[in-house]
Design a protein around this motif. Structure first.
Motif, short mmCIF file in Angstrom:
data_model
loop_
_atom_site.label_atom_id
_atom_site.label_comp_id
_atom_site.label_asym_id
_atom_site.label_seq_id
_atom_site.Cartn_x
_atom_site.Cartn_y
_atom_site.Cartn_z
N ARG A 137 49.36 42.08 32.15
CA ARG A 137 48.91 41.07 31.39
C ARG A 137 49.12 39.76 31.45
O ARG A 137 49.67 39.28 32.23
N GLY A 164 46.57 37.07 26.60
CA GLY A 164 45.45 37.78 27.24
C GLY A 164 45.70 39.47 26.88
O GLY A 164 46.60 39.58 25.93
N GLU A 165 44.76 40.38 27.21
CA GLU A 165 44.55 42.28 26.55
C GLU A 165 45.81 41.81 27.92
O GLU A 165 46.03 41.77 28.88
N ARG A 166 46.75 43.66 26.77
CA ARG A 166 47.09 44.68 27.79
C ARG A 166 46.62 44.64 29.17
O ARG A 166 45.31 46.23 27.73
N ALA A 190 51.63 37.21 33.72
CA ALA A 190 52.00 36.96 32.31
C ALA A 190 53.51 38.46 32.32
O ALA A 190 54.47 38.32 31.85
N SER A 191 52.63 39.03 32.15
CA SER A 191 53.61 40.83 32.45
C SER A 191 53.20 41.86 33.77
O SER A 191 52.06 41.34 33.60
#
Ligand SMILES: Cc1cc2nc3c(=O)[nH]c(=O)nc-3n(C[C@H](O)[C@H](O)[C@H](O)COP(=O)(O)OP(=O)(O)OC[C@H]3O[C@@H](n4cnc5c(N)ncnc54)[C@H](O)[C@@H]3O)c2cc1C
Ligand SMILES: Cc1cc2nc3c(=O)[nH]c(=O)nc-3n(C[C@H](O)[C@H](O)[C@H](O)COP(=O)(O)OP(=O)(O)OC[C@H]3O[C@@H](n4cnc5c(N)ncnc54)[C@H](O)[C@@H]3O)c2cc1C
Ligand code: SF4
Ligand code: SF4
Ligand code: FES
Lengths: 481, 282
Positions: free
Chosen positions: B37, B42-44, B83-84
């Motif tokens: 993300r 945001g989208e994954r 973020a991820s």
């Protein structure tokens, strides 16, 4: 007013015509005077049947008495002796089959609205500031909790209070499990969940997100890193499909995907949030549990004009909470009972166009004790729909077991765990919640987390050892400070 | 938060980033992917692990800017954070000494084919590679691919570099000339993998493809990524991403990739108009 004359108090709710256009909470909670009035209805039974109906044995008459007498701080303290997540349970427990089902007042009239009172007291606490409980001195023992759903959060909170160093590992980018990705905002606001998670973290629990145990780390890695006990609370998150033709057409969702897009990824705020969801005018949701109600009501709020619940049994067998069914009906969701899909058909671009269904009749009881639905030959008919959402139940995700040795599982994929202690067939590994029971309830997952935490604590304190692991089941050690 | 340590523009729309994710790097293997993300709103999205460094705890990701999320990612520089980063997900490629193998990389698919070719080479295979792109600007890592291949053919659709051809043409010639590879790996856009599979099928050459279906969680809990292989529904994120190309229902995959076409356009327009509106201050 004499107690007998007070009626069960309704909880204010957003107007159905308004709420179908927003994701704000539907049920608004009792104001204080109403809560106190409702509290007066409780008979304060010497042998309270209601408590027997609660999976974690909340001391119901005691918390209600304190509330009635205006001692709100005392009321929440009593509540939290058994239930760490009352703001959540008050909102989502199926009270009509648990505590309220057993309330003596329900025999002749309406039971005490235990769930609504529980919610009131928890919301009061959230507004006025949460008291931190006593925490035992550090024991120096490390425990890993896998999964940040209700089972994992409850286990982690209790273990931290016993003085152990707890780390939660969660696969998703946000904690809460089903509470965050499954149950929609309009039924369980995410700031309520966030507050409960913050409370657990405030006890000194560490949280590692984006960590898929079985992939990023394995159970063996965790043992090698010095964890002395592991609690598995990974839930039952694997979606099921019907295996009928056409299920892969564009526009067919598993309820998990649909709800994850809407809740976790906030697709209802697209394009401010990036993740899209695609809902047309007519939507069919297959199934009639809480998941199906949540999906149907979410679809309505995303702009669908006609949303139908398609269920193969009859109204009497609907497994969803009574309040959700009631709210869904108020909002104009259509219910097609005794109906089962046999095929989904689409257009030449691969999009759903409709669903062929067959009518069902109820036959002899099946293994679940409910009447078995049997198809009526020749009764097929077509429904034109733009989306189909499959809400058929879920199974545990096997990912966590990648290299796990000796953890026995059933043929349904659930873990073989002791229902009292949560011990699995492998020493030092406990499990609880949906991963053991299959899809169940928030409160039963919490109860399992609590009992396992007590057993883990007993183990870490040497009350029993690995040698006793498979021996006759230990009594759960007596209550902790 | 996951720090970007290095960034490089491989081509005008193809970028490389090296991101710090020590736990993922420790376990990563060729053929696996991560879900990332970019920021809180945001989208994954899934991206293949193009390379990894266990010592440094980093992953190399290569992406083509095709829509909002990848374009937003393209604005990130060394020192910025994601973020991820979740993974490594999916099964690793099954690497053995098979004898002679062919690795075909199309467009951004050159990135994921590289670690597979490298491991195949290390395992003792004779590696023949074919890489191709629409034009010279989209081509990258020719040198890296050469360093792990016994033979390398480079193609462009428009002839601006290497041979003017689609990757399927040299592949077909090799098979027609009697080459009998034990396995073929093909990674690229779905349409390219489809035609590679159609090319190799008449020769009975086992062909492995890495499917790029739309994903959300990447752990088996949503079913967004489902495809049909040999008439059976499979979840790409946990059962793949690699499958037997001759068994894949390509039309279904291509249709399912288009589910959100309208929304993808809207997201991109919204972003171009309003910029990034997240609270991360990026
Ligand atoms: C849409 C919906 C509505 C519901 N409504 C109600 C209701 O109204 N009332 C009620 O009582 N119950 C309801 N339920 C059921 C209830 O939510 C569950 O029974 C409960 O959440 C189970 O808790 P759990 O902790 O066992 O698992 P979960 O809540 O599923 O949490 C498991 C967590 O583990 C994580 N995880 C999984 N695998 C891994 C891994 N390998 N590594 C790391 N982390 C992992 C998951 O991401 C998740 O966060 C509902 C369920 C759904 C889906
Ligand atoms: C296992 C796997 C590995 C991948 N590896 C790479 C890689 O190494 N480099 C690379 O450039 N691309 C890779 N992709 C594709 C990449 O995920 C998409 O290009 C990206 O999601 C596009 O997002 P966007 O918002 O920029 O574009 P959008 O405008 O949203 O979409 C453009 C295209 O991307 C596809 N797409 C959109 N959302 C998703 C999603 N959530 N998941 C998957 N596909 C989506 C759409 O079908 C569409 O064709 C991979 C995909 C998969 C499944
Ligand atoms: S936890 Fe649930 S079952 Fe127990 S008293 Fe509260 S609402 Fe009732
Ligand atoms: S059974 Fe009903 S009336 Fe009796 S104590 Fe419980 S809530 Fe009160
Ligand atoms: S991406 Fe959700 S199941 Fe594969």
């Amino acid at each position: 007013m004499p107690r007998e004359q007070i009626e069960r108090q309704e909880m204010p709710a957003q107007d159905p015509q308004e709420r179908i256009h927003n994701f704000y909470e539907v049920a608004l909670g009792y104001p204080e005077e109403i809560a106190k009035l409702e509290a007066q209805r409780c008979l304060q039974c010497k042998k309270p049947r209601c408590v027997e109906g609660c999976p974690v044995e909340v001391p119901i008459p005691e918390f209600i008495a304190a509330l009635r007498d205006g001692d709100l701080a005392g009321s929440i303290r009593v509540m939290k002796s058994k239930n760490n997540l009352p703001a959540i349970c008050g909102r989502v427990c199926p009270q009509e089959t648990q505590c309220e089902a057993m309330c003596v007042l329900g025999k002749k009239g309406q039971p005490v609205a235990i769930g609504r009172l529980e919610r009131f007291i928890a919301d009061w606490e959230r507004k006025t500031g949460v008291q931190k409980p006593d925490i035992a001195p550090p024991t120096g023992k490390k425990v890993a909790v896998i999964g940040a759903g209700p089972a994992g959060l409850t286990a982690a909170g209790d273990l931290a209070r016993y003085g152990h160093k707890v780390t939660i590992y969660e696969a998703l980018h946000a904690p809460g499990g089903v509470l965050i990705y499954g149950i929609p905002e309009f039924r369980l606001p995410k700031d309520v969940v966030r507050a409960e998670v913050d409370y657990v973290l405030s006890l000194g629990v560490d949280l590692v997100l984006d960590c898929v145990v079985g992939k990023t780390l394995t159970l063996e890695d965790l043992f090698a890193d010095g964890y002395e006990a592991i609690f598995l609370g990974t839930g039952a998150g694997l979606p099921m499909f019907m295996n009928i033709p056409g299920e892969n057409y564009n526009g067919v969702y598993s309820a998990n995907e649909f709800l994850t897009r809407v809740n976790l990824m906030k697709a209802y705020r697209f394009p401010e949030y990036d993740t899209p969801v695609k809902i047309g005018k007519r939507v069919a949701v297959v199934g009639a549990g809480n998941v199906a109600m949540d999906a149907a009501r979410s679809a309505l709020r995303l702009g669908a004009e006609e949303v139908s619940i398609v269920y193969r049994r009859s109204r009497d067998e609907v497994p969803a909470r009574a309040e959700e069914v009631h709210h869904a009906e108020e909002e104009g969701i259509l219910f097609k009972f005794l109906t089962n899909p046999v095929e989904i058909y689409g257009n030449d671009k691969g999009w759903v166009r409709g669903m062929r269904c067959i009518r069902m009749a109820l036959g002899e009881p099946d293994s679940s004790g409910r009447p078995r639905p049997v198809p009526i030959p020749g009764s097929e008919f077509d429904m034109e729909v733009d989306n189909v959402i499959m809400a058929l139940g879920t199974r545990p995700n096997p990912m966590v077991f990648t290299d796990a040795q000796g953890i026995e599982r059933t043929r349904h994929g659930t873990i073989v765990g002791d229902p009292i202690t949560g011990r699995t067939t492998r020493p030092r590994v406990w499990a609880g919640g949906d991963i053991v029971t299959g899809a169940a309830t928030v409160i039963s997952a919490m109860g399992a987390g609590k009992r396992a935490a007590a057993d883990i604590d007993a183990f870490l304190k040497g009350v029993f050892t690995e040698a006793d692991w498979h021996a006759k089941k230990e009594e759960v050690p007596a209550a902790h400070p | 938060m996951y720090e970007i340590l290095y960034r490089e523009d491989l081509a005008p729309v193809t970028k490389l980033i090296e991101v710090k994710a020590p736990l993922v790097a420790r376990k990563a293997r060729a053929g696996q992917f991560v879900v990332i993300r970019v920021n809180e709103k945001g989208e994954r999205i899934p991206l293949t692990i193009a390379d990894f460094d266990r010592e440094k705890g980093t992953l190399t990701l290569i992406f083509q800017e095709v829509g909002k999320t990848t374009m937003m990612l393209g604005t990130k520089r060394a020192g910025d954070y994601l973020a991820s980063v979740v993974g490594p997900l999916g099964h690793p490629s099954e690497i053995e000494n098979y004898g002679t193998v062919i690795c075909v990389g199309g467009g951004v698919g050159i990135a994921p084919i590289f670690p597979i070719a490298r491991e195949l080479k290390q395992a003792g295979n004779k590696v023949i590679s074919i890489i191709g792109a629409r034009n010279k600007d989209l081509l990258f890592w020719e040198d890296r691919m050469r360093s792990v291949s016994d033979e390398l053919v480079v193609t462009t659709d428009d002839g601006s570099y290497g041979r003017k051809a689609l990757v399927t043409e040299p592949l077909k010639e090799m098979l027609a000339a009697g080459l009998k590879p034990a396995r073929i790996w093909a990674i690229g856009p779905a349409i390219m993998m489809k035609f590679v599979s159609l090319t190799t099928q008449p020769f009975g050459a086992p062909t492995i493809v890495s499917l790029n279906s739309i994903m959300v969680d990447g752990t088996g809990m949503c079913g967004a990524c489902r495809v049909s292989v040999g008439g059976q529904t499979r979840f790409v994120c946990v059962e793949g991403p690699e499958f037997d190309g001759h068994q894949v229902d390509w039309n279904l995959l291509l249709e399912r990739q288009r589910i959100y076409m309208d929304e993808e356009k809207r997201a991109l327009e919204h972003w171009k108009e309003h910029g990034c509106q997240c609270d991360d201050g990026c």
